[in-house]
Structure formats: structure tokens, C-alpha cells
Design an enzyme around this catalytic site. Sequence first.
Site, short mmCIF file in Angstrom:
data_model
loop_
_atom_site.label_atom_id
_atom_site.label_comp_id
_atom_site.label_asym_id
_atom_site.label_seq_id
_atom_site.Cartn_x
_atom_site.Cartn_y
_atom_site.Cartn_z
N HIS B 145 -4.78 31.91 60.42
CA HIS B 145 -3.59 31.04 60.38
C HIS B 145 -2.86 31.36 59.09
CE1 HIS B 145 -1.08 27.68 61.22
NE2 HIS B 145 -1.63 26.82 60.40
N ASP B 199 -3.41 24.85 70.55
CA ASP B 199 -2.14 24.87 69.79
C ASP B 199 -1.01 25.48 70.63
OD1 ASP B 199 -0.06 25.58 68.02
OD2 ASP B 199 -1.33 26.79 66.71
N VAL B 369 6.42 36.03 59.18
CA VAL B 369 5.81 35.92 60.51
C VAL B 369 5.25 34.52 60.65
CG1 VAL B 369 5.21 38.36 60.79
CG2 VAL B 369 3.61 36.80 59.65
N HIS B 372 1.42 30.76 63.95
CA HIS B 372 0.94 30.30 65.26
C HIS B 372 1.05 31.41 66.30
CE1 HIS B 372 0.83 26.05 63.97
NE2 HIS B 372 1.85 26.41 63.20
N ASP B 447 9.10 4.98 52.82
CA ASP B 447 10.03 5.51 51.81
C ASP B 447 9.42 5.33 50.43
OD1 ASP B 447 10.60 2.97 50.89
OD2 ASP B 447 12.72 3.03 51.36
#
Lengths: 601, 601
Positions: B145, B199, B369, B372, B447
Site C-alpha cells: 500500500h 477495498d 501512483v 489502491h 470543529d
Amino acid sequence: MSNNGSNPALKIIPLGGLHEIGKNTCVLEYNDEIVLLDAGLAFPTDGMHGVNIVLPDMTYLRENKHKIRGMIVTHGHEDHIGGIPFHLKQFDIPVIYGPRLAMALLAGKLEEAGVSDRTELRTVRPRDMVRIGAQFFVEYIRNTHSIADSFTVAIHTPVGMVIHTGDFKIDHTPVDGEHFDLHRLAEHGSKGVLCLISDSTNSEIPGFTASERSVYPNLDRIFSQAPGRLLVTTFASSVHRLNLILDLAARHQRTVAVVGRSMLNVIAHARNLGYLKCSDDLFQPLHGINQIPPQKILILTTGSQGEPMAALSRIANGDHRQIKIRSGDTVVFSANPIPGNTIAVVNTIDKLMMQGAKVIYGRDQGIHVSGHGCQEDQKLMIALTRPKFFLPVHGEHRMLVKHAETARSMGIPPENMVIINNGDIVELTPDSIQIGGKVPSGVELVDNTGVVNARVLKERQQLAEDGVVTVAVAISWQGELLATPEIHLRGVVTSLERSLLQRWVSEVMTETLRDRWADLARSDGEGQVEIDWVGLQTQLEREIQRMLRRELQSDPLLVLLMQNPLPHSQPSSSTPSPSPSPSPSSVRPALRQRSTAGVAS
Amino acid sequence: MSNNGSNPALKIIPLGGLHEIGKNTCVLEYNDEIVLLDAGLAFPTDGMHGVNIVLPDMTYLRENKHKIRGMIVTHGHEDHIGGIPFHLKQFDIPVIYGPRLAMALLAGKLEEAGVSDRTELRTVRPRDMVRIGAQFFVEYIRNTHSIADSFTVAIHTPVGMVIHTGDFKIDHTPVDGEHFDLHRLAEHGSKGVLCLISDSTNSEIPGFTASERSVYPNLDRIFSQAPGRLLVTTFASSVHRLNLILDLAARHQRTVAVVGRSMLNVIAHARNLGYLKCSDDLFQPLHGINQIPPQKILILTTGSQGEPMAALSRIANGDHRQIKIRSGDTVVFSANPIPGNTIAVVNTIDKLMMQGAKVIYGRDQGIHVSGHGCQEDQKLMIALTRPKFFLPVHGEHRMLVKHAETARSMGIPPENMVIINNGDIVELTPDSIQIGGKVPSGVELVDNTGVVNARVLKERQQLAEDGVVTVAVAISWQGELLATPEIHLRGVVTSLERSLLQRWVSEVMTETLRDRWADLARSDGEGQVEIDWVGLQTQLEREIQRMLRRELQSDPLLVLLMQNPLPHSQPSSSTPSPSPSPSPSSVRPALRQRSTAGVAS
């Protein structure tokens, strides 16, 4: 064409369209004559809260409106004609020349805005030459673009020939058979072109832009494979695409229902003028399609950019009254998302899929091509016109830079081109091109109700980010708080108790009053005290805002309402309305001039 | 592994990561044991005004925290570990297993949030098997990955083997030499995998994802051609990319200065653990680079996505204290814009160019690149694991659909897969996969100051779109206006005079009081009048809002402040503070219970 040194330069002043894609608006000026070239609009970007339309800053034209002799329109896209109705409310344009389709679309806009009497629209045809003012002769040269009836213009000016490409690609197999008049460009190139002003949209992309016709076989395949209803979306103004889609609908024996205001508008005008060639019985009103088998239906709809109010977005949300997605429906996006719209478009695709539609989208489908030329188209334009000077327009900064690099690779020296921004005054003489100053540039923002000025926009940004705190307080003529201030929070995130904030506001005000009162209240010598309520308001606002920033760790907008009792009077709560207290707007006249506390727009 | 019919199903409940890219958070539940798999965060989308971080709705886990036995972390990306510090403030997680780099990054986050004592972090290595609770055995299988030290997990559950891919691509030439443990996947495939959870990020893209190593020669060429300083930006977490860039820096004898908090953080941890291999003297603090010739400098910076506060954005705006762009600088974007960030990124590029930098960006440069896998990577995963059931995750809806189509093309029948949304309860048995209900899903928005609830967000959206109108008014105990109401507009566009609006508000209030007063005021029988101030406020707000909508043609937020005098008292303007009037919070206790007029948070 020689410069004798005393002749003025031609000024080229783009008010919009540079460092952006949108609101193309260009001023050509020589001596006391101005000719405009297109006047488009743009759509709001992030942070322009509540804004619907973006226009260029028109200060320069408002101040020089007596010089305006006329306007050249190159084609009928919104980013080239959409600004005109707004501008005509501010100044007249004696005459606007443009192609038939653009003039038809524009006439509708002017009528809607009630400004038809502020100009005269005149239609031109290919190779027409028109004179505007005493010194500009404009020749319309047919080009190819995504909308029908689009033109490049050759402008004969006192300093020489200027060619403005308008928007263009070089499509050798145009859908309407109207070829780019490359021959006329070549003739000008042979005779000598002083300056080429050229469309930079796709200057980052190598190669040629594919012909509009290339999408036909891919759409044909999709049409033949769709088992049920077809919903097709594209840009409403892409008349060539509409022609292809309607042709395919007839071929595949699908009845067409059109949805969405802009799509209906363009189709009406384009059919009326013969730019869309199809028989009346191809169409069916939307309410009539329920009697037709699904595989015989094509729904042509707006919403290719995921615009929230467009028909397809409402269909995707399940909010459209007449069209609900059902299993077997095929939705075709015959348009790529414009950068900035990507999220809205993919969200629309997801929602359509979740409702059971098959959705066909994406660059690898070959169902969309750009209307703007890539690097090789741009090179051909330069090759044919052989300009001495080069001015890249219609693009963001890096696109202008890339376009200039392309021009340089073809032999135009760097000193013969300028990369400019909106408002720059390009001075063109037979011997030179240079930036000779700047006129006001920037944007005018319009929402449903009018012009959104910078202050309102800044307030909206602050409101959006951190919310609003309202504090109401009454202060006696002795400079003391008459009660605990009242506080309201809206859009504010805090874990603090409101009562605690209230105490802190109270403390800040008490301190400020103690420290500053002596400076702000003074006797007028006749026994009356005059108080600088405005100064006090400013002081209090500053101190409260500072405390809020520190304690909330955010910066909400503060609205401080000060209610000041009448001096030395004892208003009774049983006094019927209208009572003179406690609104500052009813304070006695003698005080009102200084006491504008709480009065803001 | 046979189902005797009485065994319960394994529940797989993704709380985040579906119909989106971000905040991946998955619950695995069997009987009374819960194991979590990753807990990430996401970033706000349009309309989430002022929001910094988006988390999944954690109601289900808060309500079932006693069942939580531990967590599996697959790798150290923010969208997989970024939510953990927030969740640990709400519930303990007995143990978190994960790879070294992820655990190091996580430890820092937990310390910063002050929640280190709410869990125990345990580091795993390739092929480690850990037991969580009584029933889950988790095996860590090395994958490839964009961040180093990333894993696929094989989870032995009571219903069978479940493989969760984590984030992956199939990179046969990994930068760190750590190959995807395809052999172990194949072994599981041979033995029998009940379900593959995989994935889906790049499921729309045909082919294989290129190896991380493929960017090296392209960056090398750019490095060798840069005449002056090099500024390179990429994702801070792309440890492999950082390795390549640092290697090239050493090769081209450029000293590296690192800018940006997240980049400094990742580099520190990755060097510390040996994931970045480079000598200390390659680096130089930023303030030291002015003594070095430009062609010997590389500045590695955050801001590849145009994030407004990132170092490169500040450099582009000319706001960075230490780094100003000069002619000869080359800026390299070694990252593609994530959809939604495109405009911010191209604006940054434009600004850098305008300041004189050469900027290298874009897909055709071969300098980025994806981390995934595309369709072919996804097919290889399915081919090796040969799952009976298939569950596509980590993607927007259409990505899940495409991934399912890919799985189907490889022979997995449609009834053996489900396409789900956040909160769906997937029930997996040895014989079936199905959606068996839903737990609360949605978002929690954070926030600077805390959780932004739905009401606050809605207020901010209304404030952003149409601004705020504040009306202050005093009403007597006889139901009459004590003065002309005071009006303030902020962020509101209108051409109407404020005095006119004031008159209209006054009229609306007078009418409402006339029509409704009798219902709202009643005697308590002891001579005192009780007035339903809350009811009155609601009525007045509704009528004023209606008038504003009609007259302004927009829908600003309304804040109505009602000041009600004490009944039958005559407050004097000379009464010193604290006076009991006119704030409702100081109204006598007997009234306070009903009179909360003007009290809101």
C-alpha cells in the site's frame, strides 16, 4: 501599417475570462471608441455563500460608457453572453452583432430582464463584415465549437489585423456540416496578422480534440443495449450533441420528453432556427410518456453537472414530481464534470444507482468530447494565422502559460506575447505588445435579490464558519448596565454554559464602561449630558469580540444591540405604543446625530 | 464449519467507509463480543461549515461498549486510525493490535489527546496471530500500500474464515522490498475462505495499478533538470514516496528541509523505526538553507491537496515567513488531487506559477501512483482467496457496485454478495450472507471547539446562504409594542430601506399581538396576569419570518429578542445596575418557568 510614433496604441482590456474559465468580457479601445467582445457570466466558487451569478467588475465601462460603439458576440454560450442583460441595466450598447442562434438566445434574455430597448441586435452570417464605430471592421469567420453557429472574428483595426479565435476546436467532421473556414484564416495569415488572441482552455492537453461525431457510435451502442427507459443528460447548449441524441432517438424509435428549463429553452430556439433537425412527432410532453412502453422512451434532461436544482438532481433525490427512477432505467452522462462539480456529479450518480438505475458515465465511455481545441488544434490556429504577436486568453493562469509555451515552440518570441490578468491594459502597436496599466478588475456577485457586496459576503463567511452571537444590553445615562446582558448564540459551538458567557459579557462591559465612560460622556454646558454612543458601541464590541474569541476559540459575528433610555425620563411600562423608549431610533433629535448606536444595515 | 442452525451469525457492521472514502470503522460481533477493525476520520464536505473533522455516529458502540474486546488496526492512515483518540474519550478499548508504524503514529495521537491510559497498544509483525476475546483469532498478512507496514487480516471466526484486505494494491516491486504475502493468501484460499471483505477504491479503473517504483525515473529526470531550488509535495503518510524522494535528494546532492507539521511527524516516526533510510546529514533545518546554493536544496512540504493552512498553500499565497518563491524554483506535485480538492490544488499551482516558479503536476508526468489496486489487482485478490461470500467496502456506492460486478465476472453469484451502507448489519453464517437490520449511522462533526450538532450546522448553512436578521422589541403587559422594533441585518442582501423593514416588522407584530393576545394572557385569579411569553415568541417569529421571506425573497435566520418589563413596576433609567429589568433572565421567579422568551442557546 507602420507606426509613425504619434499614433495611439490599440488597447485590449479583458475584464473577465483570464485566470479563470468564465465571464469572458473584452474591451477593445482606440482613441475614444470602445468595442466590446462578448460579455459572459461565471458561477460562484467555494465561499461565495448564497451567490448565484458572478460578473466582472464593470467600473471601467460604467465610467466610459459614452465611448461604447457596439459589441461583437462570437457565440451563444452563457460565459459569453450571460452578462449582457445585467450590463444593459447600467449602460446602453448601441448595437450588438452576433450569429443567429446567439442573438435568438440573447433576445430572450433581454426581454426577460426588460432591457430589450437598451440595444439593437443584428444577426451576422459567415464572412459578413460589419463596421462598428469609425475604426473597427469586424469579419465573422465560421469556426467549430460545441454550440452551433460559432465564430472566430478578424478585426481590422487602425494598428492592424487582430484575430480573436472565440471558443474553438478544429473539427473536420462537424455534425452540422459547417466546416471551420480555415481558408479565410489562411488568407489573413498570408496577408499578415498583427495579433492572435486565442482560446487556452485545453492548452495543457497534448494532441487533437476528437470530433463531436466520435461520440455517435458509442451512444448508438448504449441506445441499442438499454432494456428500458433512457435518460440522457448533457449541457443544454451543446446543440451538436442534442442533434446526435435526437437522431439516435429517432433511429431507435424512442419518443423524446425534454426536462429542465434551459434544455427546453435551447431546444425551442435551436429547432425554431433549424439548428436541430427532427420532426415534431419525435417529441412528447412529459406527462404523456406514461402511456408509452419504457423501451420507447428517451428523457433528455438538464443536470449533467449535478446542479442541485436541476431536473436530474431532483430525480436522483427522489424529489421530482413526474419522474421516479425504476429498475431497468439507464441514465447516460454525456458530459464530463467541470472541475469543482466532480463531487456533486458522482453523488448524483451514486443516488441514481441506489434507486436502481444503470448509470453510464466516465471518460472511458467515449460519450463526451470537449468543445475546445487541445495543443495540436492550437498549433494549427497559430500556423494558419502566422501572427506577429500572441495573446493567450480564456483560461486559468497555468493554461495561459502552457499556451504561450506552445506558441513559443512555433517560433513566436517571448517578447511578442504577454500573459495577462483581468483588468490589464494590453497596448498593441504595429511594433510592440505590452501591458500599459490596469483598470479596476474583480467581481460583482449577484444573488436572488441583488448585488452581494464584499461586506455582506464577508459577513456570510464569518457566519458560516463560526455563527453569530447577539448581545442585547441597556446602559443608563450614568454609564451603568441596567441589567444582565441578554445573549443568543446561533451556529456557535461551545460547551460553555450560556449563563457563564452572560456573566463574562457583563464583566467585560462593566470594565469597559468603568475605564472609558469619562471620555465618552460630557456635559454640553447647559446641564445636559452628551454621550458618544457610537464610540461606546465600538469599544464594547471590540472588548466583547476579544473575550468571545478567547473563550470560544472561534470568531463568531457579534451583533451588539444597545438600548439606551431617554435621559432623565422615567418610561412607564404601561405607556401605550408607540412609546419613545427604548429604541435608539426614537431618541430625541438633538441626540440622534451622534447616537447611532445599534444602527447598522 | 457446518451450520447446525442454532449458532448465531457473525455480525459485520461498518459504521464508516461505505458510500464514501474515509472514516473506515468496522464492527465484528459474535454473541456478546465485539472486535473493532480500524477507526478513521474523514474531512468535511461542502456545506459542513466550520467543521474540521468528520467521525461516524458511534451510538452503537457507546451503547455496547461493555462488549468491546479489542481492535485490529491494519495500517497507519488517518482514515483508519484518526478516529481512535476521539472514541477513547467515550469508551475504553482493552487492547489495540497493529503494525509498528501505525502504533507509533497512534501512540502520539493518544498522548496528545490525553487518552493513552484508555487502551493498550500492542505491535504485531507479519504472520503474527493474535486472539481477541474468546472467539476471534486474527492473523496479520503483509500487503502492499502507499504507507509502509500495511496489512491484510485473516480473521478466524466461529462461522469461518473472514479475510479483510485492508487497503491494498498489488505491487510486485515494493520500494521497501516487503512483498505482498500472496502465498499466505493462497494457502487460506486453498483451505477455504468464507468471506472476503475487499477495498473498492479503484474498482472503476481497468488494469493494474502501477508499482510505486514507477515514479522513480520520472522524478529522477525532473531532479536532474531543475536549475534551482526544488520544492516537492506529496501525502505526508506516503512513506514509500518519501523514501524515493530522499534517495533522489541524496543522489542529486540536495540537502533536505522538511516543512509542515504532519510531514515532520511522519518523517520523525518513520526514521525512528527505520522505515525511512537516510543519513542524518541529509537534513537541514529550514532556517539553515539560506546559506546553501539553490541547486543544492530540496524542500519537502505538505500541501499537495491545496489545504488552506498547509505550508505550500501559504508559500503560494506569499504568506510563509521563511520561504518565498523565487525565479528558478521548481515545484513538484507528486500527488493527484483527490476529487473535491481539484480547485484548491489548481489555484495553488496558478499562484506558484504567478510568483515565478516552474510547476510540475498532472497525471501525464508519471510522478504519482495510487496506493489502491485497480480492477486487475482486485481480481487477483479474489482469485487467490476464492471466497464463498463477497463484501465490497471502502468506496462510494458506484465503486461498490463496480467491485461487485468484477466479483460476479469471476463467478461469485449475486446472492453471495451484498452492497451495503454504513450502519447495515451484515449477518454471515457458513451458508448465507444477508443484511439483518441497521444500527444508527451518520456523522458526528467536530470543529476546533467541540461537536457540531445538526442544529448548529443547519443554522450555519442558513446563515451562510441568507444571513441573519435580529429584531429587538419590548412588549408591555398589556400586549402592546413599547417602541418601534429595532432591526439589524448581517449577511443579508436587500435594496429595501431598513426603516421600511422596521415598519413592516412593527406592523406584523402589532397585528399578531392584536389577534393572539387574548389567548396568551390570562389572569391567575389572584389579580396577577400570566402571559405565555414562549408561545408569543413562537407566534411572532413565525409571522416575522414569513414576512421576511416574502419581502426579502430569501430566508435569513431570525433572532427575536423580546424584552418584557416587570409587571406593574416602573423601572427608572437612573436605577443603578444590577437592575431587574429588562432582561427576561431576571424576571421574578414565579414567571420564569413559563417565560423563557428570548432564551435560547
